[in-house]
Design a protein around this motif. Structure first.
Motif, short mmCIF file in Angstrom:
data_model
loop_
_atom_site.label_atom_id
_atom_site.label_comp_id
_atom_site.label_asym_id
_atom_site.label_seq_id
_atom_site.Cartn_x
_atom_site.Cartn_y
_atom_site.Cartn_z
N THR A 1 0.75 -1.22 -0.05
CA THR A 1 -0.01 -0.11 0.07
C THR A 1 0.80 1.43 0.08
O THR A 1 2.04 1.41 0.77
CB THR A 1 -0.80 -0.13 1.31
OG1 THR A 1 -1.76 1.18 1.11
CG2 THR A 1 -0.21 -0.10 2.54
N THR A 2 0.46 2.08 -0.70
CA THR A 2 1.26 3.71 -0.84
C THR A 2 0.25 4.48 -0.12
O THR A 2 0.67 5.91 0.09
CB THR A 2 1.54 4.11 -2.29
OG1 THR A 2 -0.06 4.26 -2.90
CG2 THR A 2 2.41 3.03 -2.92
N ASP B 1 7.34 6.34 -0.09
CA ASP B 1 7.47 7.55 -1.17
C ASP B 1 7.96 6.79 -2.34
O ASP B 1 8.20 5.42 -2.22
CB ASP B 1 8.61 8.37 -0.70
CG ASP B 1 9.76 7.47 -0.14
OD1 ASP B 1 10.29 6.57 -0.80
OD2 ASP B 1 10.46 8.32 0.80
N LEU B 2 8.27 7.37 -3.53
CA LEU B 2 8.70 6.87 -4.48
C LEU B 2 10.15 5.97 -4.46
O LEU B 2 10.27 4.81 -5.23
CB LEU B 2 8.90 7.72 -6.06
CG LEU B 2 9.14 7.41 -6.97
CD1 LEU B 2 8.13 5.97 -7.68
CD2 LEU B 2 9.25 8.38 -8.36
N GLU B 3 10.96 6.36 -3.95
CA GLU B 3 12.40 6.07 -3.66
C GLU B 3 12.12 4.57 -3.04
O GLU B 3 12.88 3.54 -3.67
CB GLU B 3 13.42 6.82 -2.81
CG GLU B 3 14.57 6.19 -2.80
CD GLU B 3 15.53 6.98 -1.86
OE1 GLU B 3 16.69 6.97 -1.76
OE2 GLU B 3 15.14 8.09 -1.59
N ASN C 1 -5.19 1.73 -9.94
CA ASN C 1 -4.64 3.11 -10.29
C ASN C 1 -5.93 4.01 -10.18
O ASN C 1 -7.07 3.38 -10.11
CB ASN C 1 -4.05 2.91 -11.92
CG ASN C 1 -3.68 4.10 -12.38
OD1 ASN C 1 -3.39 5.26 -11.68
ND2 ASN C 1 -3.43 4.01 -13.79
N GLN C 2 -5.49 5.36 -10.44
CA GLN C 2 -6.60 6.23 -10.11
C GLN C 2 -6.99 6.92 -11.38
O GLN C 2 -6.28 6.44 -12.58
CB GLN C 2 -6.02 7.51 -9.15
CG GLN C 2 -6.00 6.69 -7.68
CD GLN C 2 -4.59 7.17 -7.16
OE1 GLN C 2 -3.96 7.88 -7.69
NE2 GLN C 2 -4.65 6.98 -5.67
N ALA D 1 0.04 4.54 -8.56
CA ALA D 1 0.17 6.12 -9.07
C ALA D 1 0.45 7.04 -7.96
O ALA D 1 0.91 8.09 -8.21
CB ALA D 1 -1.02 6.70 -9.83
N PHE D 2 0.18 6.69 -6.60
CA PHE D 2 0.25 7.61 -5.68
C PHE D 2 1.60 8.31 -5.50
O PHE D 2 1.64 9.55 -5.40
CB PHE D 2 -0.24 6.92 -4.30
CG PHE D 2 -0.15 8.09 -3.12
CD1 PHE D 2 -1.48 8.92 -2.89
CD2 PHE D 2 0.63 7.99 -2.19
CE1 PHE D 2 -1.41 9.78 -2.07
CE2 PHE D 2 0.72 8.91 -1.25
CZ PHE D 2 -0.43 9.77 -0.87
#
Length: 337
Positions: free
Chosen positions: A140-141, A179-181, A251-252, A210-211
């Protein structure tokens, strides 16, 4: 392709030395360059280069092509039930393993995460009941809806409790990618190790893909984002195929904006753009129909009005466009006629 050093081939010593001076060490190094490029690097005669390529090809490509029957027998695809006959019918019997990336897309609160949680329970069922007798990994993001999972589990156990000697939540493993990293590091390096430690995982959910790419979280150029998305997709597809499991990315959607940053209509489009759309193998879209539905099933306690929604298979590499209506009840997502 076999990894073979040039030293192990019956090559003339003079030619071998020339090849090594040109930084050619393996057969793969040679085959990845064109004949003209090899000639420019080595100054060898065309006849010598062609003889070398024939020798390498005969050394590496020793196996005959597999028959379609052999490939079919090697790729025994299993299907995961969604827990509902109508939904399963729309999806050709369920969600298949070794299917690359399956995307579930839709507006906020349309039922994407609820469907994902429902699948995390269904995957644990025996195969004759539509499950894969496996575990689920939920990445989960944003927010993990543990309270909703408990409600789904309650009704799930009323129906399937005799098949379980444990709490199904023990076999849903959750990780938060903040986070993306961290998301990149986890998917590139840590995920393969997790699958070695937990070999019974048959379902991976990423909610949402996508978050961590959103503008307020990261400022990436189009090229940087496209590169990261492509690398993520390649790794997820490899895992789906090699581990015989299902990968679902939630996805959103966003407004449809033209080049002048003007909203063109009320139409919503999946986020992450064309690059991501070309990476996925199936897109399942959930949307609201805004029509109240009267459900006479007394098995489930009604906590809120039931609104008709629509599930569509927008595109897929292995099945045609299809759709059905569904509602969200306390016991999960159910198709309606």
């Amino acid at each position: 392709m076999k990894f073979i050093y040039l030293d192990n081939l019956p090559i003339n010593n003079k030619i071998l030395l020339i090849l090594k001076n040109a930084q050619y060490e393996t057969c793969t190094d040679i085959l990845l360059d064109s004949e003209n490029k090899i000639k420019a690097k080595t100054k060898l005669e065309t006849e010598d280069i062609q003889s070398l390529l024939v020798l390498i090809s005969k050394t590496i490509y020793t196996e005959n092509p597999k028959s379609a029957l052999e490939i079919r027998n090697e790729n025994q695809i299993e299907k995961l039930s969604l827990g509902d006959k109508i939904l399963n019918k729309v999806l050709g019997g369920g969600l298949p393993t070794k299917s690359g990336i399956i995307e579930i897309v839709g507006e906020s609160a349309v039922g994407k995460s609820q469907l994902a949680l429902q699948l995390c329970l269904m995957v644990q069922l025996p195969k004759h009941l539509g499950g894969l007798k496996g575990d689920a990994l939920y990445l989960t993001t944003e927010t993990f809806y543990s309270n909703r999972l408990e409600t789904l589990k309650y009704y799930f156990m009323l129906k399937y409790g005799k098949y379980f000697e444990y709490d199904p939540c023990q076999h849903i493993f959750v990780e938060t990618l903040i986070d993306l990293e961290m998301q990149q590091h986890y998917l590139y390096y840590y995920l393969p190790n997790i699958l070695e430690k937990l070999p019974n995982i048959r379902l991976i959910i990423i909610d949402s893909i996508a978050f961590n790419f959103r503008g307020e979280n990261n400022i990436l150029s189009f090229q940087e984002r496209a590169k990261i998305l492509t690398e993520i997709a390649v790794r997820l597809k490899e895992i789906s195929d090699k581990k015989n499991l299902i990968v679902i990315c939630i996805n959103q959607v966003s407004d449809y904006i033209n080049d002048n940053n003007n909203k063109l209509s009320n139409e919503k489009v999946p986020t992450l753009g064309l690059t991501w759309s070309n990476c996925i193998n199936m897109r399942i879209e959930l949307s609201r129909n805004s029509i109240n539905y009267t459900d006479n099933d007394e098995f489930v306690h009604k906590t809120q009005p039931e609104i008709e929604r629509i599930l569509k298979v927008i595109h897929s590499s292995y099945m045609p466009y299809s759709k059905c209506k569904f509602i969200i009840r306390d016991d999960g997502i159910k198709g309606i006629i």
